[in-house]
Design a protein around this motif. Sequence first.
Motif, PDB file in Angstrom:
ATOM      1  N   ARG A  84     -29.373  49.260 -52.880  1.00 53.68           N
ATOM      2  CA  ARG A  84     -29.544  48.063 -52.034  1.00 53.68           C
ATOM      3  C   ARG A  84     -31.021  47.682 -52.067  1.00 53.68           C
ATOM      4  N   HIS A  85     -31.245  46.419 -51.786  1.00 54.98           N
ATOM      5  CA  HIS A  85     -32.611  45.907 -51.748  1.00 54.98           C
ATOM      6  C   HIS A  85     -33.353  46.455 -50.531  1.00 54.98           C
ATOM      7  N   TRP A  86     -34.525  46.993 -50.772  1.00 56.51           N
ATOM      8  CA  TRP A  86     -35.415  47.369 -49.680  1.00 56.51           C
ATOM      9  C   TRP A  86     -36.559  46.367 -49.653  1.00 56.51           C
ATOM     10  N   ARG A  87     -36.743  45.727 -48.542  1.00 53.09           N
ATOM     11  CA  ARG A  87     -37.859  44.779 -48.425  1.00 53.09           C
ATOM     12  C   ARG A  87     -38.419  44.866 -47.019  1.00 53.09           C
ATOM     13  N   LEU A  88     -39.720  44.619 -46.935  1.00 50.27           N
ATOM     14  CA  LEU A  88     -40.364  44.542 -45.629  1.00 50.27           C
ATOM     15  C   LEU A  88     -40.411  43.105 -45.144  1.00 50.27           C
ATOM     16  N   GLN A  89     -40.525  42.177 -46.097  1.00 49.09           N
ATOM     17  CA  GLN A  89     -40.774  40.785 -45.723  1.00 49.09           C
ATOM     18  C   GLN A  89     -39.515  40.077 -45.250  1.00 49.09           C
ATOM     19  N   TYR A  90     -39.682  39.336 -44.184  1.00 49.53           N
ATOM     20  CA  TYR A  90     -38.647  38.426 -43.676  1.00 49.53           C
ATOM     21  C   TYR A  90     -39.334  37.143 -43.268  1.00 49.53           C
ATOM     22  N   SER A  91     -38.615  36.045 -43.298  1.00 47.18           N
ATOM     23  CA  SER A  91     -39.181  34.803 -42.768  1.00 47.18           C
ATOM     24  C   SER A  91     -39.361  34.929 -41.260  1.00 47.18           C
ATOM     25  N   ASN A  97     -29.858  31.805 -46.385  1.00 45.82           N
ATOM     26  CA  ASN A  97     -29.595  32.841 -45.389  1.00 45.82           C
ATOM     27  C   ASN A  97     -30.539  34.022 -45.552  1.00 45.82           C
ATOM     28  N   GLU A  98     -31.180  34.134 -46.705  1.00 48.55           N
ATOM     29  CA  GLU A  98     -32.153  35.224 -46.906  1.00 48.55           C
ATOM     30  C   GLU A  98     -33.548  34.784 -46.493  1.00 48.55           C
ATOM     31  N   GLY A  99     -33.696  33.558 -46.004  1.00 50.24           N
ATOM     32  CA  GLY A  99     -35.005  33.061 -45.596  1.00 50.24           C
ATOM     33  C   GLY A  99     -35.533  32.056 -46.604  1.00 50.24           C
ATOM     34  N   PRO A 122     -39.101  45.522 -60.781  1.00 54.56           N
ATOM     35  CA  PRO A 122     -38.733  45.315 -59.374  1.00 54.56           C
ATOM     36  C   PRO A 122     -37.333  44.725 -59.208  1.00 54.56           C
ATOM     37  N   PHE A 123     -36.798  44.887 -58.003  1.00 53.95           N
ATOM     38  CA  PHE A 123     -35.641  44.097 -57.579  1.00 53.95           C
ATOM     39  C   PHE A 123     -36.093  42.636 -57.578  1.00 53.95           C
ATOM     40  N   TRP A 124     -35.211  41.710 -57.922  1.00 54.93           N
ATOM     41  CA  TRP A 124     -35.595  40.287 -57.863  1.00 54.93           C
ATOM     42  C   TRP A 124     -34.519  39.452 -57.165  1.00 54.93           C
ATOM     43  N   PHE A 125     -34.968  38.390 -56.566  1.00 53.75           N
ATOM     44  CA  PHE A 125     -34.061  37.434 -55.899  1.00 53.75           C
ATOM     45  C   PHE A 125     -34.502  36.027 -56.274  1.00 53.75           C
ATOM     46  N   ALA A 126     -33.567  35.210 -56.760  1.00 55.73           N
ATOM     47  CA  ALA A 126     -33.873  33.826 -57.157  1.00 55.73           C
ATOM     48  C   ALA A 126     -33.379  32.859 -56.085  1.00 55.73           C
ATOM     49  N   PHE A 156     -29.021  34.043 -56.857  1.00 56.36           N
ATOM     50  CA  PHE A 156     -28.741  35.204 -57.701  1.00 56.36           C
ATOM     51  C   PHE A 156     -29.771  36.288 -57.389  1.00 56.36           C
ATOM     52  N   TYR A 157     -29.355  37.529 -57.579  1.00 55.17           N
ATOM     53  CA  TYR A 157     -30.305  38.622 -57.416  1.00 55.17           C
ATOM     54  C   TYR A 157     -30.000  39.692 -58.455  1.00 55.17           C
ATOM     55  N   GLY A 158     -30.977  40.562 -58.672  1.00 52.60           N
ATOM     56  CA  GLY A 158     -30.734  41.567 -59.706  1.00 52.60           C
ATOM     57  C   GLY A 158     -31.430  42.883 -59.441  1.00 52.60           C
ATOM     58  N   THR A 212     -24.212  37.662 -57.390  1.00 56.86           N
ATOM     59  CA  THR A 212     -24.169  36.280 -56.905  1.00 56.86           C
ATOM     60  C   THR A 212     -24.158  36.346 -55.378  1.00 56.86           C
ATOM     61  N   ASP A 213     -25.085  35.675 -54.747  1.00 61.51           N
ATOM     62  CA  ASP A 213     -25.085  35.589 -53.281  1.00 61.51           C
ATOM     63  C   ASP A 213     -24.493  34.226 -52.920  1.00 61.51           C
ATOM     64  N   PHE A 214     -23.195  34.090 -53.173  1.00 64.72           N
ATOM     65  CA  PHE A 214     -22.508  32.808 -52.959  1.00 64.72           C
ATOM     66  C   PHE A 214     -21.695  32.899 -51.673  1.00 64.72           C
ATOM     67  N   GLY A 227     -24.474  41.023 -41.481  1.00 65.08           N
ATOM     68  CA  GLY A 227     -25.807  40.999 -42.065  1.00 65.08           C
ATOM     69  C   GLY A 227     -26.000  42.040 -43.158  1.00 65.08           C
ATOM     70  N   TRP A 228     -27.083  41.871 -43.915  1.00 64.30           N
ATOM     71  CA  TRP A 228     -27.434  42.823 -44.977  1.00 64.30           C
ATOM     72  C   TRP A 228     -28.240  43.935 -44.301  1.00 64.30           C
ATOM     73  N   ALA A 229     -27.505  44.862 -43.681  1.00 65.21           N
ATOM     74  CA  ALA A 229     -28.154  45.771 -42.724  1.00 65.21           C
ATOM     75  C   ALA A 229     -28.544  47.122 -43.304  1.00 65.21           C
ATOM     76  N   PHE A 230     -28.185  47.400 -44.560  1.00 61.33           N
ATOM     77  CA  PHE A 230     -28.429  48.767 -45.062  1.00 61.33           C
ATOM     78  C   PHE A 230     -29.897  49.166 -44.894  1.00 61.33           C
ATOM     79  N   LYS A 231     -30.788  48.217 -45.107  1.00 55.84           N
ATOM     80  CA  LYS A 231     -32.230  48.530 -45.038  1.00 55.84           C
ATOM     81  C   LYS A 231     -32.640  48.968 -43.623  1.00 55.84           C
ATOM     82  N   PHE A 232     -31.798  48.644 -42.629  1.00 60.71           N
ATOM     83  CA  PHE A 232     -32.121  49.019 -41.246  1.00 60.71           C
ATOM     84  C   PHE A 232     -31.395  50.290 -40.790  1.00 60.71           C
TER      85      PHE A 232
END
Length: 391
Positions: free
Chosen positions: A54-61, A104-106, A246-250, A262-264, A280-282, A360-365
């Motif tokens: 899963r994506h780990w990120r610190l940044q949020y809008s 929805n991801e900011g 890195p993980f990427w998100f478009a 899209f993400y990868g 696909t984040d559809f 939500g995409w809660a795994f990171k929490f």
Amino acid sequence: MHTSVQWDVIIIGAGPIGLSTAWNYARDHRDQKVLVLDQHPLLTQLAGTSGEERHWRLQYSELEIFRLTLEADKLWRQLEHQADRKLIHRVGSLWFGDADVWTNEGQIRQTMTSMNDMNLPYERLTMAEIERRYGFTGLDSNYEGFLQRDGGVIDVKSTLTTLYSLASEAGVTFQFQQGVNTIEPDASGVTVLTSQQRYRARKVLVASGPGSKKLLQQLDIELALSTFEMACISMLRSQRLETNDPFWFAFQAPVESDTNLFYGFPPNPWSINGLDRLGTDFEVDPITEENAPSYQANPHHVERALEFARRHMPFLEPDRQHSASSCLAVLPSNPSRQFYLDSARGRCHGGENLVVSAGGWAFKFTPLMGQICADLLDEREPRWDISALRF
Ligand code: BEZ
């Protein structure tokens, strides 16, 4: 059948939040009886997002959520220390695309502002720099993005097995293949009914992914959540075999057919299969009574992902070999919300004995939400400000 055991806490759902809560609660209440119920065996991935990472990120809008990721970061490090195991691989989080599009991801631009506010370092990148460095091609030259180096990927299996072991060591009881049909809260506790058993506890946590909404609806608690079945495609690389991309998100403006996001995950650092995973984040065609999940990737979404790879990722071989799977994502319908986590106090009879973590995409929490749920089960004010999560 009625079990005569009076449980202190029953947790419905052995996913990341359920396991983390079980461990946090049982560790602090060694004398209490904690039971986890799940309709599936451990690690099936049938009730949520699938895949090894899963994506780990610190940044949020949103700053309220951003603050919580910084707290989660500390708890992940403690968990890694305690388990003597690496759970997060900090290969970086690369976001690129239309910096002004809200999703929805900011939004990229707002997230850069938030990173400035929070003093979180990041490297701002033009699309030309991103293409040169990471091998993408043919993307809109007005796109831009950033690399946040503390982000990366979470090892799902290691996290879940770690939490399962810690919870078991702390005395938690597990019963798998026990799907909960009904919960009946009252002033002194909660009755939990599966097809085979009737259980009784002082407090219950509902953290059962797509199943939570239905259980809560029976209590007239309506959470604005939609469940989507999203496609994920694994494919081989022809070049660029560095393991720590890195993980990427478009971030892109929606198109008529879908949300165009899209993400990868590049080949992850702990796996030897060498496959990229492109998702696909559809948020389209929500699951309803009539539109049940098929557990198969939508062929149109697979084609959209393959097309993205053919046009923009020349280092992949989408047409040589690929495999597609689908996963369920339970997301708040309101784009300004990310999660629902709260006590049901005042929402139904006996609601003070019920805690809900849904959506939500809660795994990171995982480590943070486990502590918050444990606090709420204890009727304590959570250690962190959760006003952005409450419903
Ligand atoms: C996230 O970081 O929350 C995320 C990653 C991939 C798809 C959607 C969300």
